[in-house]
Design a protein around this motif. Structure first.
Motif, PDB file in Angstrom:
ATOM      1  N   LEU A 190       0.831  -1.203   0.000  1.00 31.90           N
ATOM      2  CA  LEU A 190       0.000   0.000   0.000  1.00 31.90           C
ATOM      3  C   LEU A 190       0.866   1.254   0.000  1.00 31.90           C
ATOM      4  O   LEU A 190       0.582   2.218  -0.719  1.00 31.90           O
ATOM      5  CB  LEU A 190      -0.922  -0.007   1.224  1.00 31.90           C
ATOM      6  N   ALA A 191       1.945   1.217   0.786  1.00 35.49           N
ATOM      7  CA  ALA A 191       2.834   2.382   0.876  1.00 35.49           C
ATOM      8  C   ALA A 191       3.551   2.625  -0.446  1.00 35.49           C
ATOM      9  O   ALA A 191       3.714   3.779  -0.874  1.00 35.49           O
ATOM     10  CB  ALA A 191       3.848   2.179   2.004  1.00 35.49           C
ATOM     11  N   SER A 192       3.977   1.569  -1.117  1.00 31.59           N
ATOM     12  CA  SER A 192       4.688   1.734  -2.388  1.00 31.59           C
ATOM     13  C   SER A 192       3.763   2.261  -3.481  1.00 31.59           C
ATOM     14  O   SER A 192       4.178   3.100  -4.300  1.00 31.59           O
ATOM     15  CB  SER A 192       5.319   0.406  -2.813  1.00 31.59           C
ATOM     16  N   VAL A 193       2.536   1.778  -3.502  1.00 29.97           N
ATOM     17  CA  VAL A 193       1.561   2.306  -4.470  1.00 29.97           C
ATOM     18  C   VAL A 193       1.355   3.796  -4.254  1.00 29.97           C
ATOM     19  O   VAL A 193       1.412   4.600  -5.197  1.00 29.97           O
ATOM     20  CB  VAL A 193       0.228   1.547  -4.359  1.00 29.97           C
ATOM     21  N   GLN A 194       1.149   4.184  -3.023  1.00 32.88           N
ATOM     22  CA  GLN A 194       0.943   5.593  -2.719  1.00 32.88           C
ATOM     23  C   GLN A 194       2.167   6.421  -3.085  1.00 32.88           C
ATOM     24  O   GLN A 194       2.050   7.529  -3.637  1.00 32.88           O
ATOM     25  CB  GLN A 194       0.604   5.769  -1.238  1.00 32.88           C
ATOM     26  N   TYR A 195       3.343   5.885  -2.803  1.00 30.25           N
ATOM     27  CA  TYR A 195       4.570   6.612  -3.115  1.00 30.25           C
ATOM     28  C   TYR A 195       4.702   6.845  -4.620  1.00 30.25           C
ATOM     29  O   TYR A 195       4.975   7.967  -5.065  1.00 30.25           O
ATOM     30  CB  TYR A 195       5.784   5.847  -2.589  1.00 30.25           C
ATOM     31  N   LEU A 196       4.521   5.808  -5.411  1.00 28.85           N
ATOM     32  CA  LEU A 196       4.682   5.959  -6.856  1.00 28.85           C
ATOM     33  C   LEU A 196       3.663   6.924  -7.447  1.00 28.85           C
ATOM     34  O   LEU A 196       3.971   7.660  -8.396  1.00 28.85           O
ATOM     35  CB  LEU A 196       4.578   4.598  -7.545  1.00 28.85           C
ATOM     36  N   MET A 197       2.469   6.961  -6.900  1.00 24.17           N
ATOM     37  CA  MET A 197       1.433   7.841  -7.432  1.00 24.17           C
ATOM     38  C   MET A 197       1.674   9.306  -7.094  1.00 24.17           C
ATOM     39  O   MET A 197       1.023  10.180  -7.683  1.00 24.17           O
ATOM     40  CB  MET A 197       0.058   7.388  -6.936  1.00 24.17           C
ATOM     41  N   THR A 198       2.614   9.570  -6.207  1.00 24.01           N
ATOM     42  CA  THR A 198       2.819  10.960  -5.768  1.00 24.01           C
ATOM     43  C   THR A 198       4.255  11.467  -5.921  1.00 24.01           C
ATOM     44  O   THR A 198       4.492  12.663  -5.740  1.00 24.01           O
ATOM     45  CB  THR A 198       2.412  11.110  -4.288  1.00 24.01           C
ATOM     46  N   CYS A 199       5.208  10.586  -6.269  1.00 25.09           N
ATOM     47  CA  CYS A 199       6.624  10.993  -6.199  1.00 25.09           C
ATOM     48  C   CYS A 199       7.121  11.678  -7.463  1.00 25.09           C
ATOM     49  O   CYS A 199       8.178  12.313  -7.445  1.00 25.09           O
ATOM     50  CB  CYS A 199       7.505   9.792  -5.882  1.00 25.09           C
ATOM     51  N   GLY A 200       6.415  11.547  -8.576  1.00 23.61           N
ATOM     52  CA  GLY A 200       6.807  12.237  -9.799  1.00 23.61           C
ATOM     53  C   GLY A 200       7.548  11.398 -10.814  1.00 23.61           C
ATOM     54  O   GLY A 200       7.696  11.811 -11.964  1.00 23.61           O
ATOM     55  N   VAL A 201       8.021  10.198 -10.458  1.00 19.82           N
ATOM     56  CA  VAL A 201       8.678   9.339 -11.429  1.00 19.82           C
ATOM     57  C   VAL A 201       7.625   8.735 -12.360  1.00 19.82           C
ATOM     58  O   VAL A 201       6.464   8.554 -11.972  1.00 19.82           O
ATOM     59  CB  VAL A 201       9.479   8.218 -10.720  1.00 19.82           C
ATOM     60  N   GLU A 202       8.016   8.439 -13.595  1.00 17.69           N
ATOM     61  CA  GLU A 202       7.110   7.746 -14.503  1.00 17.69           C
ATOM     62  C   GLU A 202       6.915   6.313 -14.004  1.00 17.69           C
ATOM     63  O   GLU A 202       7.877   5.664 -13.573  1.00 17.69           O
ATOM     64  CB  GLU A 202       7.677   7.735 -15.919  1.00 17.69           C
ATOM     65  N   TYR A 203       5.688   5.813 -14.070  1.00 19.83           N
ATOM     66  CA  TYR A 203       5.415   4.501 -13.479  1.00 19.83           C
ATOM     67  C   TYR A 203       4.235   3.840 -14.178  1.00 19.83           C
ATOM     68  O   TYR A 203       3.462   4.475 -14.906  1.00 19.83           O
ATOM     69  CB  TYR A 203       5.098   4.633 -11.984  1.00 19.83           C
ATOM     70  N   GLU A 204       4.111   2.545 -13.912  1.00 16.31           N
ATOM     71  CA  GLU A 204       2.907   1.812 -14.265  1.00 16.31           C
ATOM     72  C   GLU A 204       2.651   0.775 -13.187  1.00 16.31           C
ATOM     73  O   GLU A 204       3.569   0.339 -12.486  1.00 16.31           O
ATOM     74  CB  GLU A 204       3.049   1.104 -15.613  1.00 16.31           C
ATOM     75  N   PHE A 205       1.399   0.385 -13.057  1.00 11.31           N
ATOM     76  CA  PHE A 205       1.015  -0.772 -12.261  1.00 11.31           C
ATOM     77  C   PHE A 205       0.514  -1.845 -13.216  1.00 11.31           C
ATOM     78  O   PHE A 205      -0.019  -1.535 -14.280  1.00 11.31           O
ATOM     79  CB  PHE A 205      -0.078  -0.417 -11.252  1.00 11.31           C
ATOM     80  N   ARG A 206       0.686  -3.108 -12.824  1.00 12.12           N
ATOM     81  CA  ARG A 206       0.258  -4.193 -13.697  1.00 12.12           C
ATOM     82  C   ARG A 206      -0.122  -5.407 -12.867  1.00 12.12           C
ATOM     83  O   ARG A 206       0.461  -5.664 -11.806  1.00 12.12           O
ATOM     84  CB  ARG A 206       1.380  -4.533 -14.680  1.00 12.12           C
ATOM     85  N   THR A 207      -1.086  -6.141 -13.369  1.00 14.19           N
ATOM     86  CA  THR A 207      -1.552  -7.358 -12.708  1.00 14.19           C
ATOM     87  C   THR A 207      -1.574  -8.484 -13.726  1.00 14.19           C
ATOM     88  O   THR A 207      -2.220  -8.355 -14.773  1.00 14.19           O
ATOM     89  CB  THR A 207      -2.962  -7.179 -12.121  1.00 14.19           C
ATOM     90  N   THR A 208      -0.865  -9.567 -13.427  1.00 15.34           N
ATOM     91  CA  THR A 208      -0.941 -10.766 -14.254  1.00 15.34           C
ATOM     92  C   THR A 208      -2.181 -11.544 -13.823  1.00 15.34           C
ATOM     93  O   THR A 208      -2.295 -11.946 -12.663  1.00 15.34           O
ATOM     94  CB  THR A 208       0.319 -11.629 -14.089  1.00 15.34           C
ATOM     95  N   VAL A 209      -3.107 -11.733 -14.754  1.00 13.85           N
ATOM     96  CA  VAL A 209      -4.435 -12.252 -14.424  1.00 13.85           C
ATOM     97  C   VAL A 209      -4.470 -13.768 -14.617  1.00 13.85           C
ATOM     98  O   VAL A 209      -4.266 -14.273 -15.728  1.00 13.85           O
ATOM     99  CB  VAL A 209      -5.515 -11.573 -15.286  1.00 13.85           C
ATOM    100  N   VAL A 210      -4.733 -14.489 -13.528  1.00 17.07           N
ATOM    101  CA  VAL A 210      -4.759 -15.948 -13.512  1.00 17.07           C
ATOM    102  C   VAL A 210      -6.167 -16.394 -13.123  1.00 17.07           C
ATOM    103  O   VAL A 210      -6.739 -15.888 -12.150  1.00 17.07           O
ATOM    104  CB  VAL A 210      -3.730 -16.496 -12.499  1.00 17.07           C
ATOM    105  N   ARG A 211      -6.711 -17.324 -13.874  1.00 11.27           N
ATOM    106  CA  ARG A 211      -8.102 -17.740 -13.646  1.00 11.27           C
ATOM    107  C   ARG A 211      -8.352 -18.183 -12.210  1.00 11.27           C
ATOM    108  O   ARG A 211      -9.377 -17.862 -11.613  1.00 11.27           O
ATOM    109  CB  ARG A 211      -8.454 -18.875 -14.614  1.00 11.27           C
ATOM    110  N   GLU A 212      -7.420 -18.939 -11.638  1.00 12.27           N
ATOM    111  CA  GLU A 212      -7.619 -19.487 -10.299  1.00 12.27           C
ATOM    112  C   GLU A 212      -7.440 -18.453  -9.186  1.00 12.27           C
ATOM    113  O   GLU A 212      -7.807 -18.724  -8.032  1.00 12.27           O
ATOM    114  CB  GLU A 212      -6.658 -20.652 -10.062  1.00 12.27           C
ATOM    115  N   LEU A 213      -6.891 -17.289  -9.495  1.00 14.72           N
ATOM    116  CA  LEU A 213      -6.577 -16.303  -8.463  1.00 14.72           C
ATOM    117  C   LEU A 213      -7.335 -14.990  -8.594  1.00 14.72           C
ATOM    118  O   LEU A 213      -7.406 -14.227  -7.627  1.00 14.72           O
ATOM    119  CB  LEU A 213      -5.065 -16.002  -8.488  1.00 14.72           C
ATOM    120  N   HIS A 214      -7.846 -14.702  -9.775  1.00 16.74           N
ATOM    121  CA  HIS A 214      -8.472 -13.403 -10.015  1.00 16.74           C
ATOM    122  C   HIS A 214      -9.879 -13.563 -10.576  1.00 16.74           C
ATOM    123  O   HIS A 214     -10.074 -14.251 -11.582  1.00 16.74           O
ATOM    124  CB  HIS A 214      -7.629 -12.581 -11.000  1.00 16.74           C
TER     125      HIS A 214
END
Length: 231
Positions: A145-169
């Protein structure tokens, strides 16, 4: 830092750039869908390429490559990562870090050193299923949670990504992630593929049509979401 693998050319790993990808060993997660099981389970994997050999390779690629990605495993476990990135930048290349986001302070130090231009953070699942998805009982989500918040506010270019697996998502998990990441600049749903070297077994992808349906659900919350690795 120890280089345990090198992909000499990629058009996919670093958005908008022609790059190479450096692989490091060791990870603090045990995601069953991880496709680099050998690197994750062998933090003392032998060095595939010396630093001198890598930078000689990079010297020859000036004018041909734009950037260098570092992935793993979890690169933030590596001593000397910042110095590696700094040397890459001194040669005129842009830099990208792939991370699972658990080591928030090391992420902060790396970004604030100015050595990394782009960060891609894996968001494994919504917090209610994180422990299951990363393969560690009682996994603490606070650093994530802290890293997500940091990346969204720190100014560096970023992306989030989720690998989608049938059994988990399920769709509900993905819309919960979208709510969590509301306002993020970039979010990708990645298609799961069995590399033949997974940590777990019995895992399956969604079909391309199903992935497009999941994306539509996510986009209702996070319009900038995209698919990646889906035919």
């Amino acid at each position: 830092m120890k280089i345990c693998g090198l992909q000499s050319l990629t058009l996919l790993d670093f958005p908008g750039r022609v790059a190479c990808t450096v692989f490091t060993a060791g990870c603090n997660m045990r995601c069953p869908f991880c496709h680099n099981a050998d690197l994750v389970l062998s933090p003392d994997a032998p060095e595939e390429m010396s630093m001198e050999a890598f930078f000689a390779f990079l010297q020859k690629r000036q004018g041909l490559l734009d950037g260098v990605c570092v992935t793993g495993g979890e690169p933030l476990l590596q001593a000397g990562l910042i110095e590696f990135f700094q040397r890459v930048k001194e040669m005129g290349f842009t830099t990208k870090l792939d991370t699972n986001g658990f080591l928030t302070e090391r992420l902060r130090q790396t970004v604030e050193s100015g050595a990394v231009d782009y960060v891609a953070m894996d968001v494994k699942n919504d917090p209610s299923r994180y422990a299951e998805t990363v393969g560690i009982p009682d996994f603490p989500t606070e650093p994530i949670l802290a890293s997500v918040q940091y990346l969204m506010t720190c100014g560096v270019e970023y992306e989030f990504r989720t690998t989608v697996v049938r059994e988990l998502h399920r769709a509900g998990n993905l819309t919960a992630i979208a709510e969590w990441l509301r306002g993020a600049k970039r979010y990708f749903l990645q298609g799961f593929r069995d590399s033949g070297a997974l940590l777990g077994t019995g895992l399956h992808p969604y079909s391309p049509q199903e992935m497009r349906g999941l994306l539509a659900r996510v986009r209702a919350v996070l319009p900038q979401a995209e698919l990646r690795g889906v035919d």
